[in-house]
Design an enzyme around this catalytic site. Structure first.
Site, PDB file in Angstrom:
ATOM      1  CG  LEU A 472      -1.941  -1.140   1.320  1.00  0.00           C
ATOM      2  CD1 LEU A 472      -2.690  -1.062   2.634  1.00  0.00           C
ATOM      3  CD2 LEU A 472      -2.898  -1.109   0.140  1.00  0.00           C
ATOM      4  N   GLY A 473       2.044   1.189   0.542  1.00  0.00           N
ATOM      5  CA  GLY A 473       2.925   2.346   0.586  1.00  0.00           C
ATOM      6  C   GLY A 473       4.271   1.942   1.126  1.00  0.00           C
ATOM      7  N   GLY A 475       8.330   3.686   2.419  1.00  0.00           N
ATOM      8  CA  GLY A 475       9.179   4.826   2.707  1.00  0.00           C
ATOM      9  C   GLY A 475      10.632   4.411   2.806  1.00  0.00           C
ATOM     10  CB  ALA A 476      13.579   6.257   3.976  1.00  0.00           C
ATOM     11  CG  PHE A 477      13.296   4.570   8.008  1.00  0.00           C
ATOM     12  CD1 PHE A 477      14.655   4.459   8.242  1.00  0.00           C
ATOM     13  CD2 PHE A 477      12.754   5.834   7.858  1.00  0.00           C
ATOM     14  CE1 PHE A 477      15.452   5.576   8.349  1.00  0.00           C
ATOM     15  CE2 PHE A 477      13.545   6.957   7.969  1.00  0.00           C
ATOM     16  CZ  PHE A 477      14.901   6.840   8.205  1.00  0.00           C
ATOM     17  N   GLY A 478      10.436   1.609   5.955  1.00  0.00           N
ATOM     18  CA  GLY A 478       9.494   0.491   6.033  1.00  0.00           C
ATOM     19  C   GLY A 478       8.402   0.594   4.998  1.00  0.00           C
ATOM     20  CB  VAL A 480       1.626   0.175   4.997  1.00  0.00           C
ATOM     21  CG1 VAL A 480       0.247  -0.352   5.348  1.00  0.00           C
ATOM     22  CG2 VAL A 480       2.170   1.014   6.138  1.00  0.00           C
ATOM     23  CE  LYS A 500       3.932   2.594  10.734  1.00  0.00           C
ATOM     24  NZ  LYS A 500       3.356   3.639  11.600  1.00  0.00           N
ATOM     25  CG  ASP A 671       2.951  14.774   8.463  1.00  0.00           C
ATOM     26  OD1 ASP A 671       2.515  15.827   7.952  1.00  0.00           O
ATOM     27  OD2 ASP A 671       3.495  13.865   7.796  1.00  0.00           O
TER      28      ASP A 671
END
Length: 875
Positions: A472-473, A475-478, A480, A500, A671
């Site tokens: 689903l998405g 990033g730099a670290f992990g 989902v 996650k 955020d």
């Protein structure tokens, strides 16, 4: 029942009207089964049952159908059937059954014969429901007297002699709890006796007598294995198996005898199972599991220094190395030397109760030796293929050492580069943080460190019950991932979830940060407007955090993709008599299950005049304490692409509710934006944390400032310039989020670059202009959220109250405008402009709409007093 009415017209004519009242369908009652003796010595049985339609009486001997007896009209009434059956000699159990289209109920006699051992057809225990009939018969080939006793008390019965045979009957037309106990028939001389135990039940009975719960078998026994359950029930239980993959299977009954059933499930696969038993209103569920010990398969890997053996097996087990010199006769088992080894193990996600096992040993003195890995488990002793070990020569060792030195140098250089890169690149830090206030000022706080908090094992979920789906998405670290979780809410039920996790190559500090996030989420608890934690996998293997899955994605894209439908829905509101039809349907919606549930709450502060549509139904439910998320998701959905003004208020209200909950827990988001808010069934809004799976490197909303990428356009001045985050900095971000919602997904500060000029404008107190779809009252709230001083911003509880007031005001306007709708009055003054935009889609229409200074219904219909009240609410 027939009722006759007479209608008289004037003084002359009259007419009789016959009305037939039809009774509702009714299942036959349990037959009242009685016995009596005719003057000629013949014994007759009477069977009476009531039902609608009128039941049919059927007679059986040992489950074999026999001819029907005559109908007994004495005492017979409508919807009741009474029949007689007379016999000169009863050789078996006689049974009568009453049946109609609604079902069947039966009563029977229980027969016992003295002078013979207890037979299968003679019940040693009888279960009856209170109100049913008990009919006992005792028989003996003798002329002497027979007698029935109850708990050693002699009972008066009916005697029937027949050609040297004597029968004694005892009958209770309707039993109760006092009739429970021991009954026995005894001959006159006391030498012969048959006993039965009668238990009268006030409710249905299910008792699991024997069940294979946790079973371990060998692989060669699997083909013949069956789960077996012995069950005592009254009435007879219905049975289903829930298999390891969640499938529901009808039980196979292999035996039934006087309430005792035996159910089987044969050739099951290894895994966890359930048996579900139901009789009437009583339900019982039991858990089982099957573990199969198989022949292990081996994989061996050798490098320059070690040899490693990998296999899979059930526990308990013993693993060892067997070594033998190459010049020996290795067919002789005495030539092998055994060395037991410690080993690592972790669950095998592909096979139930299996564990992957790894054991390694240095080559050391194994030059010119044969080596094999051996495992001993419940299935026996098994060994891998033997491997011949040869250690390289001295010259080769020099080359090996040289290669190792070069490799080590390469590793050190790479490690140095990684350290340098890490100094430039911040580590993973979650968005949600809990703070501990140290003083009266908002500046006096510290972040709560959850690393030393204890993780509660009740959140642990079996890793093998997760089936991963699409990403689903990331990033730099992990990332989902969408997944299916089996049994996370109810046994045997699958649920779509979001999982996650860290990426495969992660640092220990990042795993520690993810575990801290897990502990914090369990500490915060659940709320309907938060993406809630459902469980976690923290055992051997990667750490998984399991969250609710939101079907319609983030709010930002939801608003963008449905912009055009916002215009069309407003046009329909006027061209299709929308408000009149809503008013006419009001009473029908008041009777709905959801509406009734809403007004049972004692905690609702927002009471609507009526429910205008299904979106408002869902919206109103957020103000009640006892309406659950499941009720919202069960509701029949309308067209989710249609967005109206009250939907925008709904989104704003729900986000405020979620943030109010986080604020009450001293939790800050840092955020808050439309991209971090999700939409699911019933237009339910949930605030999420995307810190792990947000690709901020390629997201233009995150701007480099100092040593980090930050969502500057959503940040409060104290966060931008001082690095301070509090609940009041989240309020600033909520104001920006309101601007996003009421502009239908436009990027804040449109056309402005984040540079020194932008920072200077923020410091001077610059505020964005009023978005086109926001009324004046909502825009004023945005401006209050953007106050330069944090203490001048409203708290989230005040924002919740303001949005409640706005929603109430919208409903009052809808109610008041129903009547004037027929006269052509418009609730939206700019409806014609929006209609023009929807039909033409031309830029000139859009420009005309932007120049139109009239406001949306909230402000145009509010009096000056109403506006003042709204502002006071926020203050």
């Amino acid at each position: 029942m027939d009722v006759v009415y007479t209608a008289v017209c004037g003084n002359y004519d009259s007419i009789n009207i016959s009305v037939h009242a039809r009774s509702p369908p009714k299942r036959p009652s349990a037959p009242q089964f009685t016995v009596f003796r005719e003057p000629d010595g013949v014994v007759c049985f009477k069977c009476v049952s009531e039902g609608n339609p009128r039941p049919t009486i059927l007679w059986y001997n040992d489950n074999s159908r026999i001819s029907e007896g005559p109908e007994d009209e004495r005492g017979t009434k409508n919807q009741t059937r009474s029949k007689l059956k007379c016999e000169t000699d009863t050789k078996s159990n006689i049974k009568c059954c009453a049946q109609n289209s609604e079902g069947e109920e039966c009563s029977q006699s229980y027969n016992y014969e003295l002078g013979k051992s207890m037979q299968d057809k003679e019940a040693s225990q009888i279960h009856l429901t209170s109100g049913h009939s008990l009919l006992l018969r005792c028989k003996q080939d003798t002329r002497s007297q027979l007698m029935w006793y109850f708990n050693n008390t002699k009972l008066a019965g009916i005697t029937m002699p027949y050609f040297g045979t004597r029968m004694q009957f005892y009958n209770v037309e309707s039993v109760s709890l006092k009739h429970s106990g021991q009954y026995y028939c005894m001959s006159e001389d006391g030498k012969e006796k048959k006993t039965t135990q009668v238990q009268v039940l006030e409710q249905d009975l299910i008792e699991v007598l024997k069940l294979d719960s946790d079973v371990r078998i060998l692989y060669n026994e699997k083909a013949d294995f069956c789960f077996k359950a012995q069950v005592l029930s009254h009435p007879k239980a219905q049975c289903h198996w829930i298999t390891s993959n969640g499938t529901k299977v009808q039980c196979v009954e292999t035996q039934y005898h006087w309430g005792n059933s035996t159910f089987e499930l044969c050739k099951p696969e290894p895994g966890q199972y359930q048996i579900q038993l139901r009789t009437g209103a009583t339900t019982t569920t039991r858990n089982m599991s099957l573990c199969v010990t198989d022949i292990p398969k081996f994989e061996q890997v050798q490098n320059m220094t070690h040899i490693t053996c990998m296999t899979s097996s059930t526990f308990p087990l013993n693993i060892s190395w067997m070594t033998g010199p190459s010049d020996a006769n290795l067919k002789d088992s005495a030539m092998w030397q055994e060395t037991n080894q410690d080993f690592q193990h972790f669950l095998d996600p592909e096979r139930f109760c299996q564990r992957n096992v790894i054991v390694s040993r240095p080559l050391g003195d194994l030059h010119d030796h044969f080596v094999k890995c051996c495992v001993q488990n419940d299935a026996g002793n098994f060994c891998s293929e033997q491997i011949h070990i040869k250690i390289a020569s001295a010259y080769s060792m020099v080359l090996v050492v040289a290669c190792c030195v070069l490799g080590l140098a390469f590793v050190l250089v790479s490690f140095a580069l990684v350290i340098i890169a890490r100094k430039k690149k911040p580590g993973y830090e979650r968005q949600l943080q809990m703070i501990q206030m140290l003083g009266p000022s908002d500046n006096d706080y510290t972040y709560i460190d959850f690393r030393d908090f204890k993780y509660e094992q009740k959140w642990e979920f079996p890793r093998e019950n997760l089936e991963m789906g699409q990403e689903l998405g990331a990033g730099a670290f992990g990332k989902v991932v969408q997944a299916t979780a089996y049994g996370i809410t109810k046994p045997g039920v699958s649920l779509q979830v979001a999982v996650k996790m860290l990426k495969e190559k992660h640092q220990a500090v990042e795993k520690e940060a993810l575990m801290s996030e897990l502990k914090m989420l369990t500490h915060i608890g659940h709320n309907i407007n938060i993406v809630n934690l459902l469980g976690a996998c923290t055992g051997t293997g990667p750490v998984y955090l399991i969250f609710q899955f939101c079907h319609y994605g983030d709010l930002l894209n939801y608003l963008k993709s449905n912009r055009e439908h916002f215009y069309k829905s407003l046009t329909d509101a006027f061209n299709k008599d929308r408000f009149s039809s809503l008013y006419q349907n009001c009473q029908r919606k008041r009777n709905s299950r959801f509406y009734s549930k809403l007004f049972q709450s004692d905690d609702h502060s927002y009471v609507p005049m009526f429910l205008a549509n299904k979106e408002q139904e869902a919206l109103l439910s957020f103000t009640t304490s006892d309406v659950t998320e499941e009720i919202l998701e069960d509701k029949e959905e309308e067209d989710l692409q249609t967005i109206t003004y009250d939907d925008l208020l709904s989104f704003s209200y729900q986000v405020a509710k979620g943030m109010d909950f986080l604020s009450s827990k001293n939790c800050i988001h840092r955020d808050l934006a439309a991209r971090n808010v999700l939409v699911t069934q019933g237009r339910l809004i949930k605030i999420g944390d995307f810190g792990l799976a947000r690709d901020i490197e390629n997201d233009s909303n995150y701007v480099v400032r100092g040593n980090a990428r930050l969502p500057v356009k959503w940040m409060a001045p104290e966060s931008i310039f001082k690095g301070m985050y509090t609940m009041k900095s989240d309020v600033w971000a909520y104001g920006i989020l309101l601007w996003e919602i009421f502009s239908l997904g436009v990027t804040p500060y449109p056309g402005m670059k984040v540079d020194n000029t932008f920072y200077a404008m923020i410091e001077r107190g610059f505020k964005m202009e009023q978005p086109y779809y926001a009324p004046e009252s909502v825009y004023q709230v945005m401006c209050r959220c953007w106050a330069l001083e944090p203490k001048d911003r409203p708290c989230f509880s005040k924002l919740v109250s303001f949005m409640e007031y706005q929603l109430t005001d919208v409903e009052q306007q809808l109610y008041c405008n129903v009547a004037v709708q027929q006269n052509g009055d418009s609730i939206y003054k700019n409806a014609s402009v929006i209609s023009q935009m929807a039909e033409t889609g031309q830029e000139d229409a859009a420009e005309a709409a932007e120049k139109d200074q009239t406001s949306l219904p909230d402000s145009s219909s509010n009096s000056e007093t109403t506006q003042t009240q709204s502002e006071e609410t926020v203050q």
